[in-house]
Design an enzyme around this catalytic site. Sequence first.
Site, PDB file in Angstrom:
ATOM      1  N   CYS A 199       0.881  -1.165   0.000  1.00 58.70           N
ATOM      2  CA  CYS A 199       0.000   0.000   0.000  1.00 58.70           C
ATOM      3  C   CYS A 199       0.919   1.214   0.000  1.00 58.70           C
ATOM      4  O   CYS A 199       1.669   1.424   0.961  1.00 58.70           O
ATOM      5  CB  CYS A 199      -0.876  -0.008   1.257  1.00 58.70           C
ATOM      6  SG  CYS A 199      -1.878   1.469   1.462  1.00 58.70           S
ATOM      7  N   CYS A 223      -0.482   3.583  -6.669  1.00 56.55           N
ATOM      8  CA  CYS A 223      -1.436   3.052  -5.697  1.00 56.55           C
ATOM      9  C   CYS A 223      -1.698   1.639  -6.180  1.00 56.55           C
ATOM     10  O   CYS A 223      -1.946   1.417  -7.376  1.00 56.55           O
ATOM     11  CB  CYS A 223      -2.728   3.869  -5.687  1.00 56.55           C
ATOM     12  SG  CYS A 223      -4.086   3.045  -4.795  1.00 56.55           S
TER      13      CYS A 223
HETATM   14  N1  DGL Z   1      -3.810   0.654  -2.222  1.00 57.94           N
HETATM   15  C1  DGL Z   1      -3.408   1.779  -1.482  1.00 57.94           C
HETATM   16  C2  DGL Z   1      -2.175   2.446  -2.053  1.00 57.94           C
HETATM   17  O1  DGL Z   1      -1.356   1.782  -2.687  1.00 57.94           O
HETATM   18  C3  DGL Z   1      -4.384   2.801  -1.004  1.00 57.94           C
HETATM   19  C4  DGL Z   1      -5.814   2.778  -1.333  1.00 57.94           C
HETATM   20  C5  DGL Z   1      -6.622   3.448  -0.222  1.00 57.94           C
HETATM   21  O2  DGL Z   1      -6.896   2.750   0.765  1.00 57.94           O
HETATM   22  O3  DGL Z   1      -6.913   4.639  -0.349  1.00 57.94           O
HETATM   23  O4  DGL Z   1      -1.964   3.619  -1.860  1.00 57.94           O
END
Ligand code: DGL
Length: 285
Positions: free
Chosen positions: A69, A202
Site C-alpha cells: 500500500c 497506488c
Molecule cells: N492501495 C493503497 C495504495 O497503494 C491505497 C488505497 C486506499 O486505501 O486509499 O496507496
Amino acid sequence: MIGVFDSGSGGLTVLEALIAAMPDRDFLYFGDHARAPYGTRSAEDVYRSTLTAVDFLLDQGCRLIVIACNTAAAVALRRLQQTWLSARAPGARVLGVHVPLVEAITGTRWRDGAAVGPMRERPRRLAVFATPRTVASRAFTTEIALRAPTIRVIEIACPGLADAIEANANDETLDRLVRGFADRLRDHPDVRDGIDAAALACTHYPFAESAFRRALPPGTDLLLQPRLVAAALADYLARNPDLDSPGTGRLRLLTSGDPARLDGLLERLPASLRQFERVALASPA
Ligand code: DGL
C-alpha cells in the site's frame, strides 16, 4: 510466511505478481477492508492502522512483511522502522512497495544510490498518480529528487479512485474518473510539452490500467508496480537468505471486513486469490 498488507484489495495486484515470481513461497495477505480507504485519512490515522496491521502479521509469525500500500508505506514505513520495529521484533523486516518503483524511475538503488543497469532512459517529465494522502506526503517527489533531480515529477491525487475500484465500479465509471485525473495532468502548467512516463503509485490502480491507457496520451510509458515489486523481492531474498524460507506455495487471505462484500472485484483475479477469512483486529493502538 511472507506477510503482505494493504488497506484493502489493491495489494492483491502485488500478491499476484509475487506468487507468479515465487510460486513456492508461502504468503499471508491481510487487507484492512474495515478501515479502507486509507488514502483520504490523516497521516496519524494511517500510521496507527499500519502499525496495528504489521503488529498483527508479526503475531502470525511473519518475519518479512511487504507493505503493498503506497499510502501506508509513504506515510508510515520510515517512522515504524525507526521508532517501533526494532523493539517489537528485532529480526523482522518490513518493506514498502514505493521503493522498487522509485528505483525503476530513477535507475538507482534505494539503499546506496548506485546505478542499476541496464539503465533505462530516465523520463524528463513523469506523472505520478496516487491517493490524496500519498500525494500530500510528497514522498515520491522527495525520493525521486534525491536520486534523479533532473526528473520533473507531477503528482496527481486521485480521490475516489481506490474506493471505486474497491466497489467494483464498471469500466465506464473508471474511464470517467481517470479521464478527469488525466485532464488535470494535461492542464498542469509544467506539462505543456507532454509527459514521457506515468507511474500508477497506488496498488489499486492496476485494476484500472486500461482506463489509464485510454486516458493518457498514446506512447506514454506506463510504470506498473506489481512486477517491479516481485523482481525486487526476489532479489532481496537472494541477498538475505536468513529471511527466506522455502515454502510449499501456501496462501492465506485475511480481511478485517466482510469477505462477502469482496466478491465482485475478486472475480477479476485468479480463483486462488478469492478465499478470504475474516479476522477481528483491535482498534489501532
Ligand atoms: N492501495 C493503497 C495504495 O497503494 C491505497 C488505497 C486506499 O486505501 O486509499 O496507496
